[in-house]
Design a protein around this motif. Structure first.
Motif, PDB file in Angstrom:
ATOM      1  N   HIS A   1      67.707 -19.632 -47.858  1.00 19.05           N
ATOM      2  CA  HIS A   1      67.122 -19.630 -46.646  1.00 19.05           C
ATOM      3  C   HIS A   1      68.098 -19.257 -45.546  1.00 19.05           C
ATOM      4  O   HIS A   1      67.889 -18.529 -44.597  1.00 19.05           O
ATOM      5  N   GLU A   2      68.973 -20.484 -45.543  1.00 20.37           N
ATOM      6  CA  GLU A   2      69.896 -20.332 -44.342  1.00 20.37           C
ATOM      7  C   GLU A   2      70.978 -19.164 -44.287  1.00 20.37           C
ATOM      8  O   GLU A   2      71.111 -18.786 -43.260  1.00 20.37           O
ATOM      9  N   THR A   3      71.313 -18.476 -45.443  1.00 27.09           N
ATOM     10  CA  THR A   3      72.030 -17.234 -45.246  1.00 27.09           C
ATOM     11  C   THR A   3      71.274 -16.104 -44.866  1.00 27.09           C
ATOM     12  O   THR A   3      71.664 -15.282 -44.187  1.00 27.09           O
ATOM     13  N   LEU A   4      69.950 -16.273 -45.168  1.00 26.60           N
ATOM     14  CA  LEU A   4      69.042 -15.032 -44.584  1.00 26.60           C
ATOM     15  C   LEU A   4      68.828 -15.355 -43.060  1.00 26.60           C
ATOM     16  O   LEU A   4      68.799 -14.347 -42.486  1.00 26.60           O
ATOM     17  N   ASP A   5      68.997 -16.483 -42.631  1.00 28.15           N
ATOM     18  CA  ASP A   5      68.854 -16.644 -41.171  1.00 28.15           C
ATOM     19  C   ASP A   5      70.122 -16.314 -40.281  1.00 28.15           C
ATOM     20  O   ASP A   5      70.178 -15.977 -39.173  1.00 28.15           O
ATOM     21  N   LEU A   6      71.190 -15.929 -40.885  1.00 22.96           N
ATOM     22  CA  LEU A   6      72.347 -15.311 -40.344  1.00 22.96           C
ATOM     23  C   LEU A   6      72.149 -14.100 -39.400  1.00 22.96           C
ATOM     24  O   LEU A   6      71.333 -13.447 -40.014  1.00 22.96           O
ATOM     25  N   CYS A   7      72.639 -14.088 -38.305  1.00 21.91           N
ATOM     26  CA  CYS A   7      72.060 -12.979 -37.325  1.00 21.91           C
ATOM     27  C   CYS A   7      72.155 -11.490 -37.884  1.00 21.91           C
ATOM     28  O   CYS A   7      71.400 -10.578 -37.794  1.00 21.91           O
ATOM     29  N   THR A   8      73.201 -11.077 -38.545  1.00 23.44           N
ATOM     30  CA  THR A   8      73.482  -9.721 -39.048  1.00 23.44           C
ATOM     31  C   THR A   8      72.650  -9.340 -40.399  1.00 23.44           C
ATOM     32  O   THR A   8      72.238  -8.551 -40.700  1.00 23.44           O
ATOM     33  N   VAL A   9      72.253 -10.672 -41.139  1.00 23.26           N
ATOM     34  CA  VAL A   9      71.763 -10.350 -42.432  1.00 23.26           C
ATOM     35  C   VAL A   9      70.372  -9.899 -42.588  1.00 23.26           C
ATOM     36  O   VAL A   9      69.328 -10.713 -41.804  1.00 23.26           O
ATOM     37  N   GLU A  10      70.099  -9.073 -43.192  1.00 23.03           N
ATOM     38  CA  GLU A  10      68.295  -8.701 -43.558  1.00 23.03           C
ATOM     39  C   GLU A  10      68.059  -8.904 -44.875  1.00 23.03           C
ATOM     40  O   GLU A  10      66.837  -8.789 -45.274  1.00 23.03           O
ATOM     41  N   PHE A  11      69.233  -9.075 -45.709  1.00 24.09           N
ATOM     42  CA  PHE A  11      68.789  -9.412 -47.191  1.00 24.09           C
ATOM     43  C   PHE A  11      69.718 -10.421 -47.910  1.00 24.09           C
ATOM     44  O   PHE A  11      70.877 -10.196 -47.815  1.00 24.09           O
ATOM     45  N   ALA A  12      69.223 -11.533 -48.242  1.00 26.52           N
ATOM     46  CA  ALA A  12      69.983 -12.580 -49.156  1.00 26.52           C
ATOM     47  C   ALA A  12      69.369 -12.677 -50.318  1.00 26.52           C
ATOM     48  O   ALA A  12      68.147 -12.467 -50.646  1.00 26.52           O
ATOM     49  N   PHE A  13      70.221 -12.764 -51.467  1.00 29.51           N
ATOM     50  CA  PHE A  13      69.929 -13.354 -52.771  1.00 29.51           C
ATOM     51  C   PHE A  13      70.845 -14.152 -53.417  1.00 29.51           C
ATOM     52  O   PHE A  13      71.864 -14.629 -53.157  1.00 29.51           O
ATOM     53  N   MET A  14      70.249 -14.640 -54.357  1.00 28.11           N
ATOM     54  CA  MET A  14      70.799 -15.989 -55.265  1.00 28.11           C
ATOM     55  C   MET A  14      70.791 -15.583 -56.750  1.00 28.11           C
ATOM     56  O   MET A  14      69.532 -15.124 -57.239  1.00 28.11           O
ATOM     57  N   LEU A  15      71.757 -15.859 -57.342  1.00 27.52           N
ATOM     58  CA  LEU A  15      71.777 -15.627 -58.957  1.00 27.52           C
ATOM     59  C   LEU A  15      72.296 -16.699 -59.640  1.00 27.52           C
ATOM     60  O   LEU A  15      73.196 -17.500 -59.033  1.00 27.52           O
ATOM     61  N   ARG A  16      71.690 -17.501 -60.548  1.00 29.58           N
ATOM     62  CA  ARG A  16      71.999 -18.554 -61.373  1.00 29.58           C
ATOM     63  C   ARG A  16      71.691 -18.373 -62.787  1.00 29.58           C
ATOM     64  O   ARG A  16      70.776 -17.947 -63.117  1.00 29.58           O
ATOM     65  N   PHE A  17      72.563 -18.899 -63.530  1.00 29.18           N
ATOM     66  CA  PHE A  17      72.203 -19.041 -64.937  1.00 29.18           C
ATOM     67  C   PHE A  17      71.237 -19.828 -65.456  1.00 29.18           C
ATOM     68  O   PHE A  17      71.210 -21.038 -64.722  1.00 29.18           O
ATOM     69  N   THR A  18      70.206 -19.589 -66.254  1.00 30.47           N
ATOM     70  CA  THR A  18      69.375 -20.782 -66.433  1.00 30.47           C
ATOM     71  C   THR A  18      69.564 -21.319 -67.915  1.00 30.47           C
ATOM     72  O   THR A  18      70.236 -22.004 -67.995  1.00 30.47           O
TER      73      THR A  18
END
Ligand SMILES: [Mn+2]
Length: 311
Positions: A237-254
């Protein structure tokens, strides 16, 4: 008579299901319905496939009643906030009622209460209770409020409308503990979660002139911090809040080569469409998927390619 009312009426043993890695919306709606069914003096069981559930949800009434194995003789199952049947994590042998608000929901139930305009599944359930003049007690109100405040990110998303506040006001009047919900869902954190956030933010990478940010959560992050999967969300959520960012994603192994992807956007970029490419789904501003790959970087690259296609 509403099809769900009739199904509840006819059933002898009702199974209530929250989805894989349940959030406050899935668990809140499931527990509100559980509380209602208890009042009907019916046999009722709660099920969730995930054994390590987010402990932040433990303040919800009857949370301790959730089991991780299926009972034997249920004759009606109700699923809450499950956009896809595979998110239930089990094969069912009874009639199924699908109660949800994801745009990706394929109406997989025998009865479907799916309202994609609803801000939360707890709103879908609230509307059902109101339409059918089912009285809300304080426990139900707290459960419904928890899903509302969580899915609306504390009344801040674009889907937050005047009726969202009307529902919130009514729930508080019915006895919802709104201060408790906000404290448990937004204010309480573990040291492990703060350390996890620090690790993710330290390695987040900007792409496409700062419009995209990727967050790769390596398995070692979990081992080094002791954090839960859900503890990764805040960094996203916080990385999506960055002023230039319009798309943030996260990847993790399950597990092994299974990779879980979480996609978040601003400016109406359609995350549901992007998640579909990887076999997942969700909402316009928020969606997810699970796929197989050898490395997080391999999927990172593919996602950026998909982003370039839609912009
Ligand atoms: Mn939801």
């Amino acid at each position: 008579m509403h099809a769900l009312l009739k199904a509840l009426d006819d059933a002898k043993h009702i199974l209530i299901i929250a989805h894989l890695n349940p959030d406050a919306d899935s668990m809140g709606s499931a527990l509100a319905m559980y509380t209602h069914v208890l009042r009907l003096h019916k046999k009722v069981s709660l099920y969730c496939v995930t054994e390590n559930m987010n402990p932040a949800l433990s303040f919800l009434p009857f949370f301790s009643k959730v089991k991780h194995y299926l009972p034997k003789d249920y004759d009606l199952a109700l699923s809450f906030d499950c956009g896809a049947m595979k998110r239930l994590g089990v094969e069912l042998e009874s009639q199924l009622v699908n109660i949800d608000h994801h745009v990706s929901n394929a109406n997989y139930g025998d009865i479907n209460l799916v309202d994609t305009s609803a801000i939360s599944t707890t709103q879908v359930l609230y509307d059902f209770f109101k339409t059918n003049e089912i009285k809300l007690n304080a426990k139900m109100a707290t459960c419904l409020y928890a899903g509302l405040v969580d899915d609306s990110q504390n009344f801040s998303t674009e889907k937050t409308k005047a009726r969202t506040f009307l529902m919130a006001a009514d729930l508080v009047e019915c006895g919802a503990d709104n201060a408790l919900c906000t404290k448990e869902l937004f204010k309480t954190r573990s040291l492990a979660s703060i350390r996890m956030k620090a690790k993710i933010l330290a390695s987040a990478k900007l792409h496409c002139s700062g419009k995209v940010i990727s967050n790769l959560v390596h398995q070692s992050f979990f081992e080094e911090t002791g954090a839960y999967e859900v503890d990764c969300e805040e960094a996203l959520h916080e990385t999506l809040d960055l002023c230039t960012v319009e798309f943030a994603f996260m990847l993790r192994f399950t597990k092994n080569t299974r990779i879980k992807g979480s996609l978040r956007s601003k400016n109406g970029l359609d995350m549901n469409k992007m998640a579909l490419v990887f076999g997942g789904g969700g909402h316009v501003h928020s969606a997810g998927f699970v796929c197989d790959a050898q490395s997080l970087e391999e999927i990172e690259e593919k996602i950026i390619q998909e982003y370039l296609k839609i912009t």
